[in-house]
Design an enzyme around this catalytic site. Structure first.
Site, PDB file in Angstrom:
ATOM      1  N   ASP A  68       0.824  -1.195  -0.163  1.00 25.57           N
ATOM      2  CA  ASP A  68       0.035  -0.101  -0.021  1.00 25.57           C
ATOM      3  C   ASP A  68       0.855   1.362   0.041  1.00 25.57           C
ATOM      4  O   ASP A  68       1.895   1.173   0.103  1.00 25.57           O
ATOM      5  CB  ASP A  68      -0.960   0.003   1.275  1.00 25.57           C
ATOM      6  CG  ASP A  68      -0.439  -0.574   2.558  1.00 25.57           C
ATOM      7  OD1 ASP A  68       0.932  -0.347   2.635  1.00 25.57           O
ATOM      8  OD2 ASP A  68      -1.085  -0.625   3.262  1.00 25.57           O
ATOM      9  N   ASP A 137      -7.298  -2.304  14.296  1.00 24.69           N
ATOM     10  CA  ASP A 137      -8.824  -2.505  14.103  1.00 24.69           C
ATOM     11  C   ASP A 137      -8.810  -4.070  13.239  1.00 24.69           C
ATOM     12  O   ASP A 137      -9.895  -4.113  12.703  1.00 24.69           O
ATOM     13  CB  ASP A 137      -9.413  -1.631  13.700  1.00 24.69           C
ATOM     14  CG  ASP A 137      -9.059  -1.121  12.090  1.00 24.69           C
ATOM     15  OD1 ASP A 137      -7.943  -1.853  11.697  1.00 24.69           O
ATOM     16  OD2 ASP A 137      -9.581  -0.155  11.621  1.00 24.69           O
ATOM     17  N   HIS A 139      -7.097  -4.624  10.656  1.00 25.23           N
ATOM     18  CA  HIS A 139      -6.880  -4.626   8.940  1.00 25.23           C
ATOM     19  C   HIS A 139      -5.640  -5.142   8.322  1.00 25.23           C
ATOM     20  O   HIS A 139      -4.679  -5.283   9.408  1.00 25.23           O
ATOM     21  CB  HIS A 139      -7.126  -2.991   8.531  1.00 25.23           C
ATOM     22  CG  HIS A 139      -5.898  -2.075   8.892  1.00 25.23           C
ATOM     23  ND1 HIS A 139      -5.975  -1.019   9.748  1.00 25.23           N
ATOM     24  CD2 HIS A 139      -4.836  -2.048   8.582  1.00 25.23           C
ATOM     25  CE1 HIS A 139      -4.976  -0.214  10.101  1.00 25.23           C
ATOM     26  NE2 HIS A 139      -4.115  -0.799   9.204  1.00 25.23           N
ATOM     27  N   GLU A 144      -9.574  -1.835   5.642  1.00 24.72           N
ATOM     28  CA  GLU A 144     -10.312  -1.345   6.818  1.00 24.72           C
ATOM     29  C   GLU A 144     -11.607  -2.126   7.114  1.00 24.72           C
ATOM     30  O   GLU A 144     -12.094  -2.805   6.114  1.00 24.72           O
ATOM     31  CB  GLU A 144     -10.570   0.238   6.727  1.00 24.72           C
ATOM     32  CG  GLU A 144      -9.423   1.105   6.754  1.00 24.72           C
ATOM     33  CD  GLU A 144      -8.746   1.238   8.198  1.00 24.72           C
ATOM     34  OE1 GLU A 144      -8.835   0.421   8.871  1.00 24.72           O
ATOM     35  OE2 GLU A 144      -8.038   2.297   8.271  1.00 24.72           O
TER      36      GLU A 144
HETATM   37  C1  GLP Z   1      -0.469   0.497   8.534  1.00 25.23           C
HETATM   38  C2  GLP Z   1      -0.209  -0.380   7.479  1.00 25.23           C
HETATM   39  C3  GLP Z   1      -0.320  -1.840   7.798  1.00 25.23           C
HETATM   40  C4  GLP Z   1       0.099  -2.247   8.833  1.00 25.23           C
HETATM   41  C5  GLP Z   1      -0.413  -1.560  10.072  1.00 25.23           C
HETATM   42  C6  GLP Z   1      -0.106  -1.588  11.446  1.00 25.23           C
HETATM   43  O1  GLP Z   1      -1.965   0.451   8.645  1.00 25.23           O
HETATM   44  N1  GLP Z   1      -1.065  -0.081   6.041  1.00 25.23           N
HETATM   45  O2  GLP Z   1       0.248  -2.813   6.559  1.00 25.23           O
HETATM   46  O3  GLP Z   1       0.168  -3.788   9.233  1.00 25.23           O
HETATM   47  O4  GLP Z   1       0.080  -0.067   9.659  1.00 25.23           O
HETATM   48  O5  GLP Z   1       1.401  -0.978  11.777  1.00 25.23           O
HETATM   49  P1  GLP Z   1       2.400  -1.085  12.744  1.00 25.23           P
HETATM   50  O6  GLP Z   1       3.128  -2.467  12.369  1.00 25.23           O
HETATM   51  O7  GLP Z   1       3.192   0.050  12.858  1.00 25.23           O
HETATM   52  O8  GLP Z   1       1.505  -1.314  14.276  1.00 25.23           O
END
Ligand code: GLP
Length: 244
Positions: A68, A137, A139, A144
């Site tokens: 993404d 959440d 995702h 989402e």
């Molecule tokens: C963002 C990314 C996800 C990732 C999430 C969690 O939303 N798009 O791919 O899994 O963050 O991030 P973190 O690993 O910093 O908790």
């Protein structure tokens, strides 16, 4: 059935995840990797860099596709996911930068870009090993709650919680983009193997919903229950709510 591997520390889970990635690359040097951003895979990327420097792990023929990108951010922007990947992995290994793909957040025709991203994954032979994190959440990528479980690469609106969670990477919460372009749940499920890394108490509810809850668009990680080769690599805190 989601396989669960639990480790005492973030360092241990990162090493284990990196071992799975390096096994994949050694078995198939021209592997296609699906890569994730966020803080969770940073330890895994550090370990891959160490393996490249000290153990000759060779990325010369590897292709990568990131999940993404924030809509509206230039690749050169300090908080873009392209910059994140360059700084946390690509700049330190021998991957060919032309073989690394991150969706463009600034394409004039985003729908056409999304379609060509899907085509590029297909033309590369599909993703051999997909690395995922998980949002608080539930995702995966930026899918989402409410995202269709057969969704493809597209533009999405970010939830307030996700914007708050990710604000720590920006100077102020107002700088966090409200939209992103993301591979869909359906795109992700086509990877031949998937590993999801999660650490910390803040992920325990999302992990439990994903593993033990119903398969539902309300927790898009729950769709992983339907994948044939999926492993969650967790620390004890992230695994705390699992009945294992
Ligand atoms: C963002 C990314 C996800 C990732 C999430 C969690 O939303 N798009 O791919 O899994 O963050 O991030 P973190 O690993 O910093 O908790």
């Amino acid at each position: 059935m989601i396989q669960i591997h639990t480790y005492d520390s973030y360092e241990d889970l990162s090493k284990h995840a990196a071992q799975l990635v390096s096994d994949q690359i050694r078995m198939k040097p021209d592997s296609v990797l699906g890569l994730a951003t966020g803080s969770s895979p940073v330890g895994l990327y550090k370990e891959l860099i160490r393996m490249h420097q000290e153990e000759d792990l060779d990325f010369a023929n590897v292709t990568s596709f990131n999940l993404d990108e924030y809509l509206g951010l230039n690749p050169e922007h300090a908080q873009s996911y392209r910059t994140f990947m360059n700084q946390n992995l690509f700049d330190h290994i021998n991957i060919e930068i032309v073989r690394t793909h991150v969706p463009s957040g600034i394409a004039e025709d985003i729908a056409a870009m999304a379609l060509s991203y899907e085509k590029a994954i297909h033309n590369a032979g599909g993703i051999d090993l997909q690395i995922l994190g998980i949002g608080s959440d539930g995702h995966i990528a930026f899918n989402e709650p409410g995202s269709a479980l057969d969704s493809r690469t597209r533009v999405v609106d970010l939830e307030e919680q996700t914007i708050r969670d990710n604000a720590r990477f920006f100077e102020s919460i107002d700088d966090v983009p409200r939209q992103a372009i993301t591979m869909g749940v359906g795109t992700i499920l086509e990877a031949r193997e998937i590993i999801l890394v999660a650490n910390g108490e803040g992920k325990s509810a999302a992990v439990s919903d994903a593993v033990q809850g119903d398969v539902s668009t309300q927790c898009t990680a729950s769709a992983l229950q339907n994948h044939s080769k999926i492993t969650f690599i967790l620390d004890k805190a992230a695994a705390a709510r699992l009945n294992i």
